[in-house]
Every structure is written in structure tokens, then in C-alpha cells.
Scaffold this active site. Structure first.
Site, PDB file in Angstrom:
ATOM      1  N   HIS A  92      -3.678  -3.541   6.764  1.00 16.22           N
ATOM      2  CA  HIS A  92      -2.443  -3.087   6.120  1.00 16.22           C
ATOM      3  C   HIS A  92      -1.879  -1.921   6.942  1.00 16.22           C
ATOM      4  CE1 HIS A  92      -0.063  -1.056   2.969  1.00 16.22           C
ATOM      5  NE2 HIS A  92      -0.107  -2.189   2.284  1.00 16.22           N
ATOM      6  N   ASP A 130     -11.265   1.452   3.464  1.00 14.83           N
ATOM      7  CA  ASP A 130     -10.052   1.357   2.656  1.00 14.83           C
ATOM      8  C   ASP A 130     -10.387   0.406   1.504  1.00 14.83           C
ATOM      9  OD1 ASP A 130      -7.748   0.439   1.474  1.00 14.83           O
ATOM     10  OD2 ASP A 130      -6.644   0.124   3.334  1.00 14.83           O
ATOM     11  N   GLN A 153      -8.185  -2.703  -2.154  1.00 17.82           N
ATOM     12  CA  GLN A 153      -8.251  -4.039  -2.761  1.00 17.82           C
ATOM     13  C   GLN A 153      -9.625  -4.365  -3.338  1.00 17.82           C
ATOM     14  OE1 GLN A 153      -5.784  -5.878  -3.440  1.00 17.82           O
ATOM     15  NE2 GLN A 153      -4.162  -5.116  -2.103  1.00 17.82           N
ATOM     16  N   LYS A 159      -3.766  -0.241  -8.278  1.00 15.84           N
ATOM     17  CA  LYS A 159      -4.298  -1.588  -8.034  1.00 15.84           C
ATOM     18  C   LYS A 159      -5.575  -1.807  -8.848  1.00 15.84           C
ATOM     19  CE  LYS A 159      -2.602  -1.679  -3.276  1.00 15.84           C
ATOM     20  NZ  LYS A 159      -1.428  -2.551  -3.289  1.00 15.84           N
ATOM     21  N   CYS A 167       2.922  -6.021   4.261  1.00 12.24           N
ATOM     22  CA  CYS A 167       2.630  -4.790   5.039  1.00 12.24           C
ATOM     23  C   CYS A 167       1.587  -5.059   6.124  1.00 12.24           C
ATOM     24  CB  CYS A 167       2.173  -3.639   4.153  1.00 12.24           C
ATOM     25  SG  CYS A 167       3.380  -3.142   2.942  1.00 12.24           S
TER      26      CYS A 167
HETATM   27  N1  PMP Z   1      -4.646  -0.713   1.990  1.00 13.44           N
HETATM   28  C1  PMP Z   1      -4.603  -1.928   1.451  1.00 13.44           C
HETATM   29  C2  PMP Z   1      -5.653  -2.934   1.841  1.00 13.44           C
HETATM   30  C3  PMP Z   1      -3.609  -2.254   0.540  1.00 13.44           C
HETATM   31  O1  PMP Z   1      -3.568  -3.486   0.012  1.00 13.44           O
HETATM   32  C4  PMP Z   1      -2.651  -1.284   0.186  1.00 13.44           C
HETATM   33  C5  PMP Z   1      -1.552  -1.579  -0.809  1.00 13.44           C
HETATM   34  N2  PMP Z   1      -0.939  -2.809  -0.661  1.00 13.44           N
HETATM   35  C6  PMP Z   1      -2.749  -0.022   0.764  1.00 13.44           C
HETATM   36  C7  PMP Z   1      -3.755   0.229   1.646  1.00 13.44           C
HETATM   37  C8  PMP Z   1      -1.772   1.069   0.426  1.00 13.44           C
HETATM   38  O2  PMP Z   1      -1.948   1.481  -0.888  1.00 13.44           O
HETATM   39  P1  PMP Z   1      -0.881   2.435  -1.585  1.00 13.44           P
HETATM   40  O3  PMP Z   1       0.462   1.791  -1.386  1.00 13.44           O
HETATM   41  O4  PMP Z   1      -1.305   2.462  -3.017  1.00 13.44           O
HETATM   42  O5  PMP Z   1      -0.973   3.767  -0.916  1.00 13.44           O
END
Ligand code: PMP
Length: 412
Positions: free
Chosen positions: A125, A197, A200, A223, A373
Site C-alpha cells: 500500500h 503494517d 489488514q 479497519k 492505493c
Molecule cells: N496499509 C494497508 C495494508 C492498508 O490497507 C491501509 C488502508 N487501506 C493502510 C496501510 C493505510 O491505513 P490508514 O488509511 O488507516 O492510515
């Protein structure tokens, strides 16, 4: 037990707790299959936020009156919940805005320079990619034609210049689970720290920073059934104490002696984690996050994970049956993925984003469409976009069947 029975037994038990799921969309009962983007919130979380507003609206760690004390107790309890969710001590948890801020905070703290390298899969991401190209040398790990990292290449990428290995625990595009133990082993053998990270993963499975032996962890509340606007950065206490200050202002300072003279003299920050939490925090979101964690743990992370694997099996199998649909990493077994499937639909004249929009407009099925993203992943696997369905514990097999029906119609 049959997957269908297992999935529906738990989903039917919990779905009444989600007010959102009671609404309709374009005349259809809502089918929400976009939890990887953000999860709906159970009543317990909504009530925790509302109760803060109605019963004890006040700032935290500042007020001397009873409302301030009550708000502070609820806020501090959320830190205990977040710490125990990931197996950390409370003072190893810094509250931030979300995963993105957690990773950016870490980037700032590690004070990396242009010759320092950070290794991460090319499937990551943007939140775990773009920070590593700011004044640092990014080293993306190759991925295969389905967007799955070629983990066997990791050792070749580690050099004396590598300052961090940063991996998504679960890919937000393929849903595949990273082989964390192997990655940590290879990195630590060279004295390189690892960031996980967990955006998910924390709502799908038990995550324990000590067992996984990761050095840093980032995650978001929204999430994981909690409100948006809050997340966590985990680091070991001594490591946190060595980090330079991040934002400065109210709430993070123990002593400011500038008042004694005309020139700045002496400022002592509070101990960790508070020194990294300048300003009024997202109080109600954090209290809601605490309630979300209690809600997940009452259900049981093992129960959620079992449901998740059955759902992964069902979702991928059903989508694969549709002629004209390609599911990424379809052969990855349920033990190594979560209930998330990203796919390409051969719908004449439609982009994948349009397919996702049509599923919402025509069938009441909410999914994601586009690049999620992860532009580099899509470019490398030569896809201009994909559709992502990400069910969670409240989704029945009927929900998945509605998705399949819609995709089938659009393909024909
Ligand atoms: N890392 C991963 C794997 C994600 O799926 C996401 C959110 N789609 C993020 C980071 C970013 O999270 P946030 O927008 O809550 O900061």
C-alpha cells in the site's frame, strides 16, 4: 462443519449488532463487502462514542473536574485494550491518526538518509511505500504475476545499507498473509529491524508483537470496527525513548522552563508514549477503538479467524466459478490468506472501477474498484484496475452469492 453453515451461524449471530447493515441501497438490502476499506461499526462502538459525548465530554490528561477524570479513565482504558490486543505494554503504544501516521512517525524517528535502504514488497500500500522514498532509498521486493511478493528474494536484497524491512502483514490487494517469522529471522540475523503494517490483519487474526518478534507495528482503528482518526504505533519502550521528538505542543511536556528567561532554555518532555502525543487526541475515536477491541475479543480472535478462513474458501471458490473472472492469488490456501478477493471482470466496455460502481448501483453490493492505493502492484502485473471484495464476520454466504450473481450478470 460445512463452510456455509459455519459462515452463516456466526454472521447471523452478529449482524444485528451493525445498524448500517439494516439500510437499503438503490432499493436493495445493503450487502457490505468493503471491510478492507473500512469496517462498519457495531452498536457497542457507536454507544461508547455517544456515551462520551452525552456523559463526559471533556479533555483528557488535563481537566481537574470529574468529567475530565471520567474521560481520561475511558481514554486510558483504550490504551490498555490496544496494548493487550497486540501483546505489548501500554507505554509501548503511541496513539496516532492511523497506520499512515504511524509509518510516517517511524520514518521521522529512524532519521534515515539518502544512502539508507528500506526493503519492502512492491505490492505494498502507498502508506508503506511512499514514506520510504522520502530522503531514503526504497528497495522494492519483486512480486509475481498475481502480485504476491517473491519472499525468496528477500535475502538478496538485504545489504549493509538496509536500515529497515517493512512488510504488510496482510496485503490489502491479494489478502495474502506474509511469512512474518521467516522475514524477521532473515532481517534480525543481520541486525535489521522489522516493521509490520498490521492495518489488514488486526481484525482478522490474533497478532502478538512478542511472538512475531517484530520491532514496530502500525495499525488503524477504522479497519477493526472502531472509529476513524486513531491508530497505533508499537515500538519497544527503550526504542521509543530513543526516538527524537515528533510533534511538540500541549500534553507532551513535563517541564518548560523557558519562562525563567527571555531565551529558550530547558524543556523536558513527558515519558513515552505521551511525548509523541502532542495536542488534544482523537478522544471519542480512541474510546470507540477501545470498545471495538473489547467487542472483537469477546467474540474471540480464534473464532473470527476460523470464520475468516471458511469465508475465504467460499468467496474464492464462488468467484472462480464465473467464466470471465480472474481472481488474484486464487490458489493461495485459506490458511495463508484472509477473506478478501481481488479480481478482474471481463465485462464488455467497462473498467474495473465501473464494474465496482455497477455492483453498488444495480445490486446494492459495496466493493472497492480501482488501484486500492497500490499503483505499483497493478502496473507490475499489467492490470489497469481490479475489483476487491472484502467480507468480514457479519457477512453471510447469501451476501457473497449476491456479489457472484451481480458479477455473473455483468460478464454476460
Ligand atoms: N496499509 C494497508 C495494508 C492498508 O490497507 C491501509 C488502508 N487501506 C493502510 C496501510 C493505510 O491505513 P490508514 O488509511 O488507516 O492510515
Amino acid at each position: 462443519m460445512d463452510d456455509r453453515v459455519r459462515i452463516d451461524a456466526l454472521a447471523r449471530r452478529v449482524r444485528g449488532e451493525f445498524p448500517l447493515l439494516g439500510r437499503t441501497l438503490e432499493g436493495h438490502p445493503l450487502v457490505y463487502l468493503d471491510s478492507a476499506s473500512t469496517t462498519p461499526k457495531p452498536r457497542a462502538v457507536i454507544d461508547a462514542v455517544t456515551d462520551y459525548y452525552e456523559r463526559c465530554t471533556a479533555n483528557v490528561h488535563r481537566g481537574v473536574h470529574a468529567l475530565g477524570t471520567e474521560a481520561t479513565q475511558r481514554f486510558d482504558a483504550a490504551r490498555l485494550e490496544a496494548a493487550s490486543l497486540v501483546g505489548a505494554a501500554p507505554d509501548e503504544i503511541v496513539f496516532v491518526r492511523g497506520t499512515t501516521e504511524a509509518i510516517n512517525l517511524l520514518r521521522h524517528a529512524l532519521s534515515l538518509g539518502p544512502d539508507d535502504e528500506v526493503v519492502f514488497p512492491a505490492s505494498e500500500h502507498h502508506a508503506n511505500w511512499l514514506p520510504w522514498r522520502m530522503n531514503t532509498r526504497p528497495v522494492p521486493m519483486p512480486i509475481d504475476e498475481d502480485g504476491v511478493p517473491r519472499w525468496e528474494t528477500l535475502e538478496l536484497l538485504l545489504t549493509p545499507r538496509t536500515k529497515l524491512v517493512s512488510i504488510g502483514h496482510v496485503s490489502n490487494v491479494t489478502g495474502c498473509i506474509a511469512p512474518v517469522a521467516e522475514v524477521v529471522h532473515a532481517a534480525h540475523a543481520r541486525g535489521i529491524p522489522v516493521l509490520l503494517d498490521a492495518a489488514q490483519s488486526i481484525s482478522h487474526m490474533a497478532v502478538d508483537v512478542k511472538k512475531l518478534d517484530v520491532d514496530f507495528l502500525a495499525a488503524s482503528s477504522h479497519k477493526a470496527f472502531g472509529p476513524s482518526g486513531v491508530g497505533i504505533l508499537y515500538a519497544k519502550r527503550e526504542q521509543l525513548r530513543g526516538f527524537p521528538l515528533y510533534q511538540v505542543g500541549g500534553g507532551m511536556v513535563a517541564l518548560n522552563e523557558d519562562v525563567l528567561g527571555p531565551a529558550p532554555s530547558h524543556m523536558v518532555p513527558r515519558d513515552v508514549p505521551f511525548r509523541f502525543e502532542a495536542g488534544t487526541p482523537a478522544i471519542e475515536a480512541t474510546i470507540g477503538f477501545g470498545a471495538a477491541i473489547r467487542w472483537m475479543r469477546a467474540l474471540g480472535m480464534a473464532t473470527i479467524r476460523e470464520h475468516d478462513m471458511a469465508q475465504a474458501r467460499y468467496l474464492v471458490a464462488r468467484l472462480r466459478e464465473i467464466p470471465g473472472v480472474r481472481v488474484l492469488a486464487a490458489d493461495m490456501p485459506p490458511e495463508r490468506r484472509i477473506a478478501l478477493a481481488t479480481f478482474v471482470v471481463d465485462a464488455p466496455g467497462m473498467t474495473q472501477e465501473n464494474v465496482a460502481r455497477a455492483l453498488g448501483d444495480m445490486y446494492g453490493v459495496c466493493v472497492s474498484g480501482g488501484h486500492h492505493c497500490a499503483h505499483v502492484l497493478h502496473a507490475r502485473v499489467h492490470l489497469e484496475g481490479t475489483v476487491r471484495a472484502s467480507p468480514h464476520v457479519f457477512n453471510t454466504t447469501e451476501d457473497i452469492d449476491r456479489l457472484v450473481e451481480g458479477v455473473r450478470d455483468l460478464c454476460s
